[in-house]
Structure formats: C-alpha cells, structure tokens
Design a protein around this motif. Structure first.
Motif, PDB file in Angstrom:
ATOM      1  N   SER A 273       9.039  10.535  -8.143  1.00  4.31           N
ATOM      2  CA  SER A 273       9.386   9.678  -9.276  1.00  4.31           C
ATOM      3  C   SER A 273       8.760   8.303  -9.103  1.00  4.31           C
ATOM      4  N   ILE A 274       8.618   7.587 -10.201  1.00  2.00           N
ATOM      5  CA  ILE A 274       8.064   6.239 -10.163  1.00  2.00           C
ATOM      6  C   ILE A 274       8.946   5.324  -9.318  1.00  2.00           C
ATOM      7  N   GLU A 275      10.261   5.531  -9.395  1.00  2.00           N
ATOM      8  CA  GLU A 275      11.215   4.660  -8.713  1.00  2.00           C
ATOM      9  C   GLU A 275      11.044   4.685  -7.191  1.00  2.00           C
ATOM     10  N   GLU A 276      10.516   5.774  -6.650  1.00  2.00           N
ATOM     11  CA  GLU A 276      10.339   5.873  -5.198  1.00  2.00           C
ATOM     12  C   GLU A 276       9.247   4.936  -4.683  1.00  2.00           C
ATOM     13  N   TYR A 289       0.033   6.686 -15.492  1.00  2.00           N
ATOM     14  CA  TYR A 289      -0.216   8.129 -15.416  1.00  2.00           C
ATOM     15  C   TYR A 289       0.852   8.905 -16.184  1.00  2.00           C
ATOM     16  N   VAL A 290       2.108   8.564 -15.946  1.00  2.00           N
ATOM     17  CA  VAL A 290       3.199   9.261 -16.643  1.00  2.00           C
ATOM     18  C   VAL A 290       3.159   8.956 -18.131  1.00  2.00           C
ATOM     19  N   GLN A 291       2.824   7.725 -18.481  1.00  2.00           N
ATOM     20  CA  GLN A 291       2.703   7.357 -19.894  1.00  2.00           C
ATOM     21  C   GLN A 291       1.627   8.193 -20.580  1.00  2.00           C
ATOM     22  N   ALA A 292       0.526   8.441 -19.862  1.00  2.00           N
ATOM     23  CA  ALA A 292      -0.590   9.188 -20.454  1.00  2.00           C
ATOM     24  C   ALA A 292      -0.362  10.694 -20.464  1.00  2.00           C
ATOM     25  N   TYR A 293       0.290  11.238 -19.416  1.00  2.00           N
ATOM     26  CA  TYR A 293       0.347  12.694 -19.257  1.00  2.00           C
ATOM     27  C   TYR A 293       1.758  13.280 -19.245  1.00  2.00           C
ATOM     28  N   GLY A 294       2.760  12.447 -19.072  1.00  2.00           N
ATOM     29  CA  GLY A 294       4.132  12.955 -19.086  1.00  2.00           C
ATOM     30  C   GLY A 294       4.574  13.605 -17.798  1.00  2.00           C
ATOM     31  N   VAL A 295       3.738  13.563 -16.750  1.00  6.03           N
ATOM     32  CA  VAL A 295       4.069  14.141 -15.444  1.00  6.03           C
ATOM     33  C   VAL A 295       3.594  13.195 -14.353  1.00  6.03           C
ATOM     34  N   MET A 296       4.172  13.352 -13.157  1.00  8.50           N
ATOM     35  CA  MET A 296       3.703  12.601 -11.995  1.00  8.50           C
ATOM     36  C   MET A 296       2.433  13.259 -11.442  1.00  8.50           C
ATOM     37  N   PRO A 297       1.605  12.513 -10.723  1.00  7.17           N
ATOM     38  CA  PRO A 297       0.414  13.107 -10.107  1.00  7.17           C
ATOM     39  C   PRO A 297       0.793  14.255  -9.181  1.00  7.17           C
ATOM     40  N   PHE A 298       0.012  15.313  -9.231  1.00  7.47           N
ATOM     41  CA  PHE A 298       0.277  16.516  -8.440  1.00  7.47           C
ATOM     42  C   PHE A 298      -0.099  16.338  -6.980  1.00  7.47           C
ATOM     43  N   HIS A 299      -1.123  15.522  -6.717  1.00  3.12           N
ATOM     44  CA  HIS A 299      -1.707  15.446  -5.376  1.00  3.12           C
ATOM     45  C   HIS A 299      -2.290  14.053  -5.169  1.00  3.12           C
ATOM     46  N   ASP A 300      -2.434  13.640  -3.900  1.00  2.00           N
ATOM     47  CA  ASP A 300      -2.993  12.319  -3.631  1.00  2.00           C
ATOM     48  C   ASP A 300      -4.465  12.210  -4.005  1.00  2.00           C
ATOM     49  N   CYS A 301      -5.112  13.323  -4.334  1.00  5.30           N
ATOM     50  CA  CYS A 301      -6.493  13.250  -4.827  1.00  5.30           C
ATOM     51  C   CYS A 301      -6.562  12.463  -6.130  1.00  5.30           C
ATOM     52  N   ALA A 302      -5.449  12.396  -6.856  1.00  4.52           N
ATOM     53  CA  ALA A 302      -5.395  11.541  -8.037  1.00  4.52           C
ATOM     54  C   ALA A 302      -5.552  10.083  -7.630  1.00  4.52           C
ATOM     55  N   TYR A 303      -4.898   9.690  -6.533  1.00  6.85           N
ATOM     56  CA  TYR A 303      -5.028   8.329  -6.037  1.00  6.85           C
ATOM     57  C   TYR A 303      -6.466   8.041  -5.617  1.00  6.85           C
ATOM     58  N   ARG A 304      -7.072   9.024  -4.965  1.00  8.56           N
ATOM     59  CA  ARG A 304      -8.437   8.832  -4.471  1.00  8.56           C
ATOM     60  C   ARG A 304      -9.411   8.601  -5.623  1.00  8.56           C
ATOM     61  N   SER A 305      -9.269   9.387  -6.693  1.00 10.57           N
ATOM     62  CA  SER A 305     -10.166   9.233  -7.844  1.00 10.57           C
ATOM     63  C   SER A 305      -9.956   7.881  -8.523  1.00 10.57           C
ATOM     64  N   TRP A 306      -8.693   7.497  -8.671  1.00 10.03           N
ATOM     65  CA  TRP A 306      -8.379   6.207  -9.291  1.00 10.03           C
ATOM     66  C   TRP A 306      -8.999   5.068  -8.471  1.00 10.03           C
ATOM     67  N   ASP A 307      -8.778   5.082  -7.165  1.00 10.63           N
ATOM     68  CA  ASP A 307      -9.316   4.013  -6.318  1.00 10.63           C
ATOM     69  C   ASP A 307     -10.837   3.971  -6.364  1.00 10.63           C
ATOM     70  N   ALA A 308     -11.471   5.139  -6.384  1.00  9.39           N
ATOM     71  CA  ALA A 308     -12.936   5.177  -6.460  1.00  9.39           C
ATOM     72  C   ALA A 308     -13.429   4.528  -7.749  1.00  9.39           C
ATOM     73  N   MET A 309     -12.757   4.829  -8.860  1.00  4.58           N
ATOM     74  CA  MET A 309     -13.147   4.231 -10.143  1.00  4.58           C
ATOM     75  C   MET A 309     -12.935   2.723 -10.135  1.00  4.58           C
ATOM     76  N   MET A 310     -11.846   2.278  -9.520  1.00  2.00           N
ATOM     77  CA  MET A 310     -11.593   0.843  -9.448  1.00  2.00           C
ATOM     78  C   MET A 310     -12.639   0.128  -8.593  1.00  2.00           C
ATOM     79  N   VAL A 311     -13.132   0.806  -7.561  1.00  2.00           N
ATOM     80  CA  VAL A 311     -14.186   0.225  -6.729  1.00  2.00           C
ATOM     81  C   VAL A 311     -15.476   0.087  -7.528  1.00  2.00           C
TER      82      VAL A 311
END
Length: 384
Positions: A273-276, A289-311
C-alpha cells in the motif's frame, strides 16, 4: 541538484517542440515468458514517466515517445530488436532490458551506435564490458554480494549452501557471492542449480540440508523463489536465508510463512500500500502509479524503469540539448540526485549511479529493518 518533484497534471511551463520533432526511447522488456508480469510492470512505470515528463514539457521542449518491444527474455531476440530500434525506429536512447543476459547481448550494439542506454538488469556482467554509452541507475549485485557476506560474518555464519539459476543475473550473482564468501573464510557446502521452469527442487533441497549449512544463499528469479522457499521450509530448514535481490510482494503472498526470516540487501521494497512507504519520492511515485493504473506496482522493476527515465530527463536538463553525445556526457555529471533507490552519483567513472543499500528481513509478511531486528535480540531467539 535538488530532488525533483513532479506532478502528473501540472501545466507545462517549458518551451514547445518544433513541428515533427520528437525524442524516441526504445524500451525492450520481457513481455512474454516467465517474467512477463515483471516486464509489464516495468513498462507501466516507463509509460507513466513519459506522461509525466511530457506534461512538464518533455526533454528541452521536445516530447518523448516510448517504443516498446517484447525481447522475450531471449538474447537472440534482444539482438534483433536492437538492430531494428536503431535502423528503423531511429531511437535516441534505450531503456532496459531488465533481463541482464539481454543487455549483455545487445549492449555492444547500442554502444557501437552511440546510443545512450540505461539497462535495468542487476547483473555485474554487462557493466564490465567498458561500454561508455551504457549506464545503470539501479542495483549492481556486485555491490550487494560483499555486503551480504559481511552480514553473514557478523552473524557468525561459517557454512552456507547456495541455490542458483542458470540465467546470467542469477549465475553471476551466485558466482560473485561464492567468491566473496571464500575470501571471508565462509565455507560453501554445496552449490545446487535449477533450470527456469522447474518446480520440483526436493533433490537440491535435500542435498543442501544434508550439507548442514548455517544459512542458505538463494540466487533465483521471481517465479522460482516462492516454490523453493516452501520446499526448503517443508523439508526442515528453519535458519536464515539470504536472497540476491529484493523479494516482491507476490512472492510473499504465494510463499506465506515460508519466506519468514529471509534477508536481502536492496535499495527498496515492493509495497502492498502507499501508506507503507515513508520516503517522499517513493510515496509520490506510488500515488501517481495508482492514480494512473488503479493497482500498486507488481515488482521493483517498475522502480528501476522510473528511475532510469528520471535520469534521462535530468541529463537532458544538464545538457540543455537532446543530442545523444550531450545526453551521454551529462549522465556522467549527475550527482546527489534523489531516486526511488536512494541518492544517485554517476561521477566516479563507473557509469553506475547507485552505491548504497538497505537491509531487510521478512517477518510475518512484512519488511523489517534487518539491523533493528538484530539489535532487538531476534537472532538469539531464532537460535533457541
């Protein structure tokens, strides 16, 4: 550099692109096969990042476009896709793949074409090739393996059994761990392997338990983790287990109590959950992410892709240009940049941005700070 704050629906205040101008980012990820869900999670985060960045004006006023491909987790397919992205799509940058063996297969092609690339796999191998256009904004397990070995030494672990996969990331991580363990004087009692898709590990588990280890080191991919954990516990091993990377929520949900007392050193965890989430950047990302898709990220690979794009985005700002060479040079100037995995610093010449880790242990389905858990005397309780 101050940590960036993004808002998905804020009006852009930057310039606009000339007609027809666009910045194309190739995104090869495994969208079929055993890692399909992981690849889809990575894609969803990358698409979200594109929406956020374009809402903010893109790269120096130029909108970005993501070109997605299914690399099938196959090095052969990765090479085909690499050539197509360069020759047909005329990509300006590459994001991925999360499959390290695919980055290893295609990275030389990207480098020869002088395409700035941020791979999202965590194997040491592909960053050892000297490709000056290939970077990483996530974890290199070469960093975590000495860290894990040091933890074992501090806990008086003298013997360890190893369970590993045969893909590049799993194999290389295990080999690095074994090398570090031997340096530290920790005996590796047995090394057991599996082929992706196997479901019966009873033979390997029996050999591991019979070797009487003080702990187990596991280097696997997601779908295997839960099955192995269950069989390991069912056959009677109740001591600490150390994992090469983070253990995602879906593994915990499938494995249940079998993943209690599993330890890993990793930049982040996958939340229920977001609260954690306590980190402001992580919480903001999860809300988007939840606003866009209605679910929490399934895997930390979502974090990796986001960070790569931000870089990539940060590099475009530093460069003040979308020229490939300028973007590549700018990535190497990024320092003190807050990502989901921590502060990134690319200035040491390694093309690696992440240099710190957090320690976690799973207890009753929750991620706890491993160091605090130790301080509370739980190691003694576990041994009783």
């Amino acid at each position: 550099m101050k940590p960036r704050q993004v808002q998905l629906f804020r009006e852009s205040t930057t310039g606009t692109a000339e007609a027809g101008e666009i910045f194309i980012i190739g995104n090869p990820q495994p969208l079929t096969g055993v890692n399909a869900q992981v690849g889809e999670s990575a894609n969803m985060a990358a698409e979200l990042a594109v929406k956020v960045i374009n809402k903010e004006g893109g790269f120096n006023g130029v909108p970005i476009k993501l070109v997605n491909y299914d690399d099938q987790g196959s090095p052969e397919e990765a090479v085909k896709i690499a050539n197509k992205m360069i020759q047909v799509d005329k990509v300006d940058a590459i994001l991925g793949s999360l499959t390290s063996s695919n980055v290893l297969a295609a990275g030389g092609i990207y480098n020869e074409a002088k395409i700035p690339t941020i791979g999202t796999g965590n194997s040491p191998t592909w960053m050892q090739q000297g490709w000056e256009y290939v970077f990483r904004a996530g974890l290199n397990t070469a960093l975590s393996m000495p860290h894990v070995t040091e933890k074992m030494l501090n806990l008086d672990v003298k013997k360890v059994a190893v369970f590993r996969g045969l893909d590049d990331a799993a194999k290389t991580s295990a080999e690095t761990f074994i090398e570090e363990a031997k340096k530290a004087g920790i005996e590796v009692t047995t090394i057991e392997s599996y082929t992706e898709g196997d479901t019966d590990f009873s033979g390997q588990v029996a050999k591991m338990i019979n070797s009487k280890p003080d702990a187990v080191f596991c280097s696997t991919n997601g779908p295997t983790q839960a099955i192995f954990a269950k069989q390991l516990r069912q056959l009677g091993f109740d001591k600490l287990c150390f994992n090469r990377e983070g253990i995602p929520v879906d593994t915990i949900n499938v494995a249940g109590d079998a993943v209690n007392n599993w330890v890993f050193a990793y930049p982040y965890v996958v939340y229920n959950s977001i609260e954690e989430a306590k980190d402001p950047e992580m919480k903001e990302f999860l809300e988007l992410y939840v606003q866009a898709y209605g679910v929490m990220p399934f895997h930390d690979c979502a974090y990796r892709s986001w960070d790569a794009m931000m870089v990539f985005w940060e590099a475009s700002k530093i460069a003040g240009s979308n020229d490939k060479e300028a973007i590549k040079d700018a990535i190497s100037k990024i320092k003190d940049f807050k990502s989901l995995g921590g502060m990134l610093d690319f200035t040491d010449g390694t093309r690696e941005g992440l240099h710190t880790l957090n320690d976690y242990i799973i207890i009753d389905g929750k991620y706890l700070d491993f160091n605090e858990w130790i301080k509370a005397g739980n190691i003694t309780k576990l041994a009783e």
